[in-house]
Design an enzyme around this catalytic site. Structure first.
Site, PDB file in Angstrom:
ATOM      1  CG  ASP A  70      -1.711   4.499   2.651  1.00 34.35           C
ATOM      2  OD1 ASP A  70      -2.265   4.051   1.904  1.00 34.35           O
ATOM      3  OD2 ASP A  70      -1.002   4.299   3.685  1.00 34.35           O
ATOM      4  CD  GLU A 104      -2.608   1.065   2.653  1.00 36.77           C
ATOM      5  OE1 GLU A 104      -3.312  -0.011   2.964  1.00 36.77           O
ATOM      6  OE2 GLU A 104      -3.064   2.069   3.305  1.00 36.77           O
ATOM      7  CD  GLU A 130      -3.778   7.576   5.959  1.00 30.39           C
ATOM      8  OE1 GLU A 130      -4.781   6.766   6.110  1.00 30.39           O
ATOM      9  OE2 GLU A 130      -2.664   7.766   6.521  1.00 30.39           O
TER      10      GLU A 130
END
Ligand SMILES: *[C@@H]1O[C@H](CO)[C@@H](O)[C@H](O)[C@H]1NC(C)=O
Ligand SMILES: *[C@@H]1O[C@H](CO)[C@@H](O)[C@H](O)[C@H]1NC(C)=O
Ligand SMILES: *[C@@H]1O[C@H](CO)[C@@H](O)[C@H](O)[C@H]1NC(C)=O
Ligand SMILES: *[C@@H]1O[C@H](CO)[C@@H](O)[C@H](O)[C@H]1NC(C)=O
Ligand SMILES: *[C@@H]1O[C@H](CO)[C@@H](O)[C@H](O)[C@H]1NC(C)=O
Ligand SMILES: *[C@@H]1O[C@H](CO)[C@@H](O)[C@H](O)[C@H]1NC(C)=O
Ligand SMILES: *[C@@H]1O[C@H](CO)[C@@H](O)[C@H](O)[C@H]1NC(C)=O
Ligand SMILES: *[C@@H]1O[C@H](CO)[C@@H](O)[C@H](O)[C@H]1NC(C)=O
Ligand SMILES: *[C@@H]1O[C@H](CO)[C@@H](O)[C@H](O)[C@H]1NC(C)=O
Ligand SMILES: *[C@@H]1O[C@H](CO)[C@@H](O)[C@H](O)[C@H]1NC(C)=O
Length: 295
Positions: free
Chosen positions: A115, A113, A117
């Site tokens: 990311d 993953e 955010e």
């Protein structure tokens, strides 16, 4: 005469360096096609909280006290260049979390993953951009930065360049993070698990803003995050047979940061870094070995 020739040579060299250094990631053959949201993405969470504008060229995710919302790409990808323009919830956005990420199958406990955010804040206080890298199920590699602009005032590009040697996180062509494939470190590198692209907006008031001290102010709802320019340049699963050598994001100059990019990354770290797992000795008494090379 010799001096003049030398001067010319120096000038030529400067010219070449500047030209090569100034080549922005997006100026490299990525075709910014007008992808419509509904052709490439599916709403996976609360369709009633998702608005398509301009026939799907822009999508708005909404969050209120009843629900947030989210979407996922229909295709899965291994390597590529992924970019979207995002405008974050404005004003009093404390407690909200807007996301933009790549993830392989969540059902495996060894998923990969990458990311972005975006952690909201009280009016006038700065957003935090948190990035993370999971490889073979191992994450815990958070870095947090402030931005050099107000991300709720306008759209900005947030991108991943991912090939077999490097993963670069970019904000408007400025590298904010790099994660290298260095087999000598013995650290897994995302490479074999196809990933989908996700976006979401949700309530993270338990942790997002000042560690959870600042709660979401629901009188401000609905919160709105807008996404557009759904650019993907990749070898999707369906076209994995195509010659990967032709893909611009796999050319040699994208296998590492160039000088200009390294300078920019340092500038980000020196001026905007809020948190780096690499220097969190309380959490990682043993210095994470990849931290030595990811700069
Ligand atoms: C580096 O990139 C920036 C922004 O694209 C540009 O303004 C600058 O001239 C570049 N510097 C060099 C040395 O190429
Ligand atoms: C949240 O938004 C939905 C969809 O617009 C609406 O139906 C619902 O009543 C709203 N809930 C609250 C608590 O405002
Ligand atoms: C969205 O998901 C539905 C069912 O989950 C699927 O039938 C449809 O093909 C998907 N849309 C796209 C554009 O892939
Ligand atoms: C911020 O609040 C003002 C006043 O309520 C409103 O006009 C403006 O649209 C809001 N901005 C954003 C980005 O939500
Ligand atoms: C990492 O780089 C090595 C060469 O240094 C290469 O052989 C290997 O395939 C790469 N690993 C991945 C997972 O892409
Ligand atoms: C991998 O890391 C080692 C040091 O830990 C370094 O000597 C080597 O150059 C790195 N290799 C690559 C391909 O970055
Ligand atoms: C919110 O603002 C406070 C005060 O300026 C700051 O400490 C914090 O890092 C900001 N961002 C978040 C997401 O908490
Ligand atoms: C929430 O927003 C409302 C409307 O702007 C404001 O009156 C109130 O003081 C805010 N509450 C908090 C806890 O900030
Ligand atoms: C990929 O190539 C193989 C062998 O040439 C072929 O059998 C297969 O159908 C191709 N797959 C796709 C998705 O084109
Ligand atoms: C990238 O380029 C290298 C070197 O040209 C090649 O060996 C590799 O197969 C390519 N990989 C991908 C995923 O494009």
């Amino acid at each position: 005469m010799v001096t003049n020739l030398n001067k010319i040579a120096v000038l030529l060299i400067i010219l070449v360096v500047v030209t090569v250094g100034a080549q922005a990631i997006t100026g490299t053959g990525a075709h910014r096609s007008s992808v419509k949201f509904q052709d490439s993405y599916n709403v996976t969470w609360s369709p009633a909280y998702v608005n398509l504008l301009n026939e799907g060229l822009t999508v708005q995710l909404l969050l209120n006290q009843s629900s947030g919302s989210g979407f996922v790409s229909c295709n899965k990808y291994v390597f590529g260049y992924f970019s979207m323009q995002i405008k974050l919830p404005g004003n009093d956005s404390a407690g909200t979390v807007t996301t933009y990420y790549l993830s392989s199958d969540e059902l495996t406990n060894k998923h990969d993953e990458l990311d972005f955010e975006f952690l909201g804040n009280r009016s006038g206080q700065p957003y935090i951009v948190q990035t993370n890298v999971f490889a073979q199920g191992i994450g815990g590699r958070e870095q947090r930065i402030y931005l050099w602009f107000d991300p709720s005032a306008d759209f900005h590009s947030y991108s991943f360049l991912w090939n077999q040697n490097t993963i670069i996180f970019l904000v408007d062509d400025v590298p904010i993070r790099i994660f290298k494939n260095n087999t000598s470190l013995g650290i897994p590198y995302p490479s074999s698990q196809p990933m989908r692209l996700y976006g979401s907006l949700w309530n993270g008031e338990d942790w997002a803003t000042r560690g959870g001290l600042e709660k979401t102010n629901w009188t401000q709802a609905p919160f709105v995050a807008s996404y557009r320019n759904f650019l993907v340049d990749s070898s999707s699963i369906a076209s994995q047979n195509s010659s990967l050598h032709d893909l611009w994001w796999n050319r040699s100059r994208f296998q590492a940061l160039n000088k200009n990019q390294t300078v920019k990354l340092r500038w980000v770290y020196q001026n905007y870094l809020v948190y780096d797992y690499c220097t969190d000795r309380a959490r990682y008494p043993v210095f994470p070995s990849e931290c030595a090379v990811n700069m």
